[in-house]
Enzyme design. Structure first.
Site, PDB file in Angstrom:
ATOM      1  N   LYS A  39       0.847  -1.205   0.000  1.00 35.22           N
ATOM      2  CA  LYS A  39       0.000   0.000   0.000  1.00 35.22           C
ATOM      3  C   LYS A  39       0.879   1.251   0.000  1.00 35.22           C
ATOM      4  O   LYS A  39       2.095   1.162   0.248  1.00 35.22           O
ATOM      5  CB  LYS A  39      -0.933  -0.008   1.212  1.00 35.22           C
ATOM      6  CG  LYS A  39      -0.240  -0.036   2.575  1.00 35.22           C
ATOM      7  CD  LYS A  39      -1.274  -0.032   3.683  1.00 35.22           C
ATOM      8  CE  LYS A  39      -0.631  -0.128   5.055  1.00 35.22           C
ATOM      9  NZ  LYS A  39      -1.546   0.261   6.110  1.00 35.22           N
ATOM     10  N   ARG A 135      -9.823  -0.131  15.227  1.00 35.67           N
ATOM     11  CA  ARG A 135      -9.852   0.649  13.991  1.00 35.67           C
ATOM     12  C   ARG A 135     -11.051   0.213  13.148  1.00 35.67           C
ATOM     13  O   ARG A 135     -12.091   0.838  13.201  1.00 35.67           O
ATOM     14  CB  ARG A 135      -8.516   0.483  13.255  1.00 35.67           C
ATOM     15  CG  ARG A 135      -8.267   1.488  12.169  1.00 35.67           C
ATOM     16  CD  ARG A 135      -6.815   1.557  11.731  1.00 35.67           C
ATOM     17  NE  ARG A 135      -6.275   0.297  11.214  1.00 35.67           N
ATOM     18  CZ  ARG A 135      -5.042   0.156  10.726  1.00 35.67           C
ATOM     19  NH1 ARG A 135      -4.216   1.185  10.717  1.00 35.67           N
ATOM     20  NH2 ARG A 135      -4.615  -1.011  10.283  1.00 35.67           N
ATOM     21  N   HIS A 164      -5.577  -7.453  13.121  1.00 35.06           N
ATOM     22  CA  HIS A 164      -4.341  -6.651  13.099  1.00 35.06           C
ATOM     23  C   HIS A 164      -3.933  -6.337  14.534  1.00 35.06           C
ATOM     24  O   HIS A 164      -4.769  -5.948  15.343  1.00 35.06           O
ATOM     25  CB  HIS A 164      -4.598  -5.362  12.314  1.00 35.06           C
ATOM     26  CG  HIS A 164      -3.368  -4.569  12.003  1.00 35.06           C
ATOM     27  ND1 HIS A 164      -2.235  -5.133  11.462  1.00 35.06           N
ATOM     28  CD2 HIS A 164      -3.085  -3.241  12.140  1.00 35.06           C
ATOM     29  CE1 HIS A 164      -1.318  -4.182  11.284  1.00 35.06           C
ATOM     30  NE2 HIS A 164      -1.813  -3.037  11.686  1.00 35.06           N
ATOM     31  N   TYR A 266      15.770  31.824   3.619  1.00 32.04           N
ATOM     32  CA  TYR A 266      14.633  32.644   4.061  1.00 32.04           C
ATOM     33  C   TYR A 266      14.747  33.025   5.531  1.00 32.04           C
ATOM     34  O   TYR A 266      15.081  32.178   6.367  1.00 32.04           O
ATOM     35  CB  TYR A 266      13.323  31.869   3.879  1.00 32.04           C
ATOM     36  CG  TYR A 266      12.826  31.815   2.454  1.00 32.04           C
ATOM     37  CD1 TYR A 266      12.440  32.963   1.781  1.00 32.04           C
ATOM     38  CD2 TYR A 266      12.722  30.590   1.806  1.00 32.04           C
ATOM     39  CE1 TYR A 266      11.970  32.889   0.473  1.00 32.04           C
ATOM     40  CE2 TYR A 266      12.252  30.520   0.499  1.00 32.04           C
ATOM     41  CZ  TYR A 266      11.879  31.666  -0.161  1.00 32.04           C
ATOM     42  OH  TYR A 266      11.413  31.600  -1.445  1.00 32.04           O
ATOM     43  N   MET A 313      11.289  25.261  -0.768  1.00 38.45           N
ATOM     44  CA  MET A 313      10.405  24.305  -1.456  1.00 38.45           C
ATOM     45  C   MET A 313      11.202  23.306  -2.302  1.00 38.45           C
ATOM     46  O   MET A 313      10.882  22.125  -2.357  1.00 38.45           O
ATOM     47  CB  MET A 313       9.408  25.063  -2.345  1.00 38.45           C
ATOM     48  CG  MET A 313       8.310  24.170  -2.895  1.00 38.45           C
ATOM     49  SD  MET A 313       7.196  25.010  -4.034  1.00 38.45           S
ATOM     50  CE  MET A 313       6.393  26.188  -2.980  1.00 38.45           C
ATOM     51  N   ASP A 314      12.269  23.799  -2.949  1.00 35.87           N
ATOM     52  CA  ASP A 314      13.000  22.952  -3.899  1.00 35.87           C
ATOM     53  C   ASP A 314      14.504  22.858  -3.617  1.00 35.87           C
ATOM     54  O   ASP A 314      15.215  22.183  -4.355  1.00 35.87           O
ATOM     55  CB  ASP A 314      12.841  23.507  -5.328  1.00 35.87           C
ATOM     56  CG  ASP A 314      11.477  24.096  -5.552  1.00 35.87           C
ATOM     57  OD1 ASP A 314      10.518  23.316  -5.548  1.00 35.87           O
ATOM     58  OD2 ASP A 314      11.367  25.333  -5.677  1.00 35.87           O
TER      59      ASP A 314
HETATM   60  N1  PMH Z   1      -1.801  -5.271   7.949  1.00 29.48           N
HETATM   61  C1  PMH Z   1      -2.509  -4.146   8.109  1.00 29.48           C
HETATM   62  C2  PMH Z   1      -3.989  -4.233   8.252  1.00 29.48           C
HETATM   63  C3  PMH Z   1      -1.846  -2.911   8.164  1.00 29.48           C
HETATM   64  O1  PMH Z   1      -2.571  -1.795   8.329  1.00 29.48           O
HETATM   65  C4  PMH Z   1      -0.426  -2.880   8.056  1.00 29.48           C
HETATM   66  C5  PMH Z   1       0.362  -1.609   8.163  1.00 29.48           C
HETATM   67  C6  PMH Z   1       0.256  -4.085   7.875  1.00 29.48           C
HETATM   68  C7  PMH Z   1      -0.464  -5.264   7.834  1.00 29.48           C
HETATM   69  C8  PMH Z   1       1.752  -4.149   7.761  1.00 29.48           C
HETATM   70  O2  PMH Z   1       2.351  -3.734   8.939  1.00 29.48           O
HETATM   71  P1  PMH Z   1       3.935  -3.533   9.034  1.00 29.48           P
HETATM   72  O3  PMH Z   1       4.272  -2.473   8.045  1.00 29.48           O
HETATM   73  O4  PMH Z   1       4.161  -3.093  10.429  1.00 29.48           O
HETATM   74  O5  PMH Z   1       4.532  -4.838   8.689  1.00 29.48           O
HETATM   75  N2  PMH Z   1      -0.363  -0.468   8.424  1.00 29.48           N
HETATM   76  C9  PMH Z   1       0.108   0.679   8.940  1.00 29.48           C
HETATM   77  C10 PMH Z   1      -0.714   1.747   9.234  1.00 29.48           C
HETATM   78  O6  PMH Z   1      -2.000   1.734   9.016  1.00 29.48           O
HETATM   79  N3  PMH Z   1      -0.030   2.726   9.760  1.00 29.48           N
HETATM   80  O7  PMH Z   1       1.234   2.338   9.833  1.00 29.48           O
HETATM   81  C11 PMH Z   1       1.350   1.074   9.323  1.00 29.48           C
END
Ligand code: PMH
Length: 373
Positions: A39, A135, A164, A266, A313-314
């Site tokens: 992700k 969550r 989780h 700046y 910014m850059d």
């Molecule tokens: N599974 C779920 C549902 C997650 O949200 C995440 C990571 C993982 C697995 C993987 O976790 P890891 O990167 O610690 O191995 N999610 C997030 C989060 O929502 N914020 O930080 C990490």
């Protein structure tokens, strides 16, 4: 980005991602397989390239947060099973079913809405159980018992169940143990009320590396696939050796020797205290180099140099330890000669975690892949 003209780039060592997966595989039970969590553009590393390498290394499935992320992988030709771990609107389940993407289910109202759709084929779902993360997920036994009969319908193919952990990276295992015990309780109830086989997955990086014997069919391997430890506690314990995949580099675009008393950037908040060599680096907060990183260090010719004056910014400026040339490499994350700046060093400077540093390097910075599969 295939072709670019910038003098700043992220380098991704794909072989290190493969190495990290192989290290975890060695530690897991033989029966436990791996979801590569890709992700957020693979935690900023590049979703397609990381997904391909992870699958080549033996990860069997992919996990993302949104349907868009999953569709992008499919559109790029990735055929492995993909799970969307976050929310997908009921009416978007058409697209998920069409693309063969698995979605997460945890609300009776959602199930009822999907039941009212005439899907051409069933949507594959995983049930999410909230055993203590607070969550998303089914929390109570009654909720589970309410939902299960509705899932015995041609619109659904219930293929998996997951939860989780909130504290798997901490010293105390109390909350982790409670979550796991509640997962088992719900599982017992589920099995008494459901005939089909399902796959089970619970562990993130911390849980899978620290408690491999307590994992089920799959683990969801995120941060440590990228070679980073989920917390200081796990880094110290070092259940497996990891190699960071990401480094961040640039090149000096200007070097000048200035007199004592010269203002820099700046607000003229930095004034040289003596005659100094000042270098300019073409990266800024639009690239994710947060202004709060003023005072952090970068590497030039193997030597640490402080970021001085406000980050723009850059561009930002550094105080060089010695004369350097336009074009000399500047490393913000990674190694030069004997010196290394870890992502954790930047995370500490910003009072955050390495996850956030990886995700904050903006898409304006091109990613270069070493050992692409
Ligand atoms: N599974 C779920 C549902 C997650 O949200 C995440 C990571 C993982 C697995 C993987 O976790 P890891 O990167 O610690 O191995 N999610 C997030 C989060 O929502 N914020 O930080 C990490």
């Amino acid at each position: 980005m295939e072709k670019f003209y910038r003098d700043s780039w992220v380098e991704i060592q794909l072989e290190n991602i493969i190495y990290n997966i192989q290290q975890l595989k060695k530690r897991l039970n033989k029966e436990t397989e791996i979801y590569a969590v890709v992700k957020a553009n693979a935690y900023g590393h590049g979703d397609i390239e990381v997904a391909r390498s992870a699958l080549a290394a033996g990860a069997k499935r992919l996990a993302v947060a949104t349907l868009d992320e999953a569709v992008r992988l499919r559109e790029c030709g990735v055929e492995a099973p993909i799970l969307v771990m976050g929310w997908v609107r009921p009416e978007h389940v058409y697209a998920a079913a069409d693309y063969g993407i698995t979605v997460t289910c945890y609300q009776k109202e959602w199930v009822e809405e999907v039941l009212s759709l005439s899907l051409p084929k069933p949507v594959t779902i995983h049930l999410k159980w909230d055993t203590g993360m607070g969550r998303i997920g089914i929390r109570k036994k009654e909720e589970l018992l309410d939902i299960l009969p509705l899932l015995k319908n041609k619109n659904f193919h219930l293929e998996g169940i997951f939860t989780h952990f909130a504290t798997a990276d901490e010293i105390s295992t109390e909350h982790f143990d409670n979550q796991r015990a509640y997962f088992e309780e719900l599982l017992h109830l589920f099995r008494a009320n459901w005939d089909g086989e399902v796959v089970l997955h619970t562990g993130n990086s911390a849980a899978s590396m620290r408690f491999p014997e307590k994992m089920f069919d799959y683990v969801r391997f995120g941060i440590s696939m990228y070679g980073l430890y989920p917390s200081g506690v796990v880094k110290k314990e070092k259940p497996i050796n990891l190699k960071p995949a990401l480094s961040l580099h640039s090149r000096l675009i200007h070097v000048k020797k200035v007199d004592k008393g010269t203002p820099v950037s700046y607000g003229a908040t930095y004034i040289t205290e003596r005659e100094e060599w000042i270098g300019t680096v073409p990266l800024g907060y639009a690239d994710g180099i947060r202004r709060a990183l003023q005072g952090a260090e970068v590497l030039v010719n193997g030597k640490r140099c402080e970021i001085v004056g406000r980050i723009c910014m850059d561009q930002f400026m550094i105080r060089l330890q010695e004369q350097a040339g336009v074009g000399d490499k500047v490393t913000l994350i990674g190694t030069q000669h004997e010196e290394t700046i870890e992502m954790d060093e930047l995370a500490e400077k910003l009072s955050t975690i390495n996850y956030e540093i990886a995700c904050m390097i903006s898409s304006r910075v091109p990613r270069i892949y070493i050992d692409k599969v």
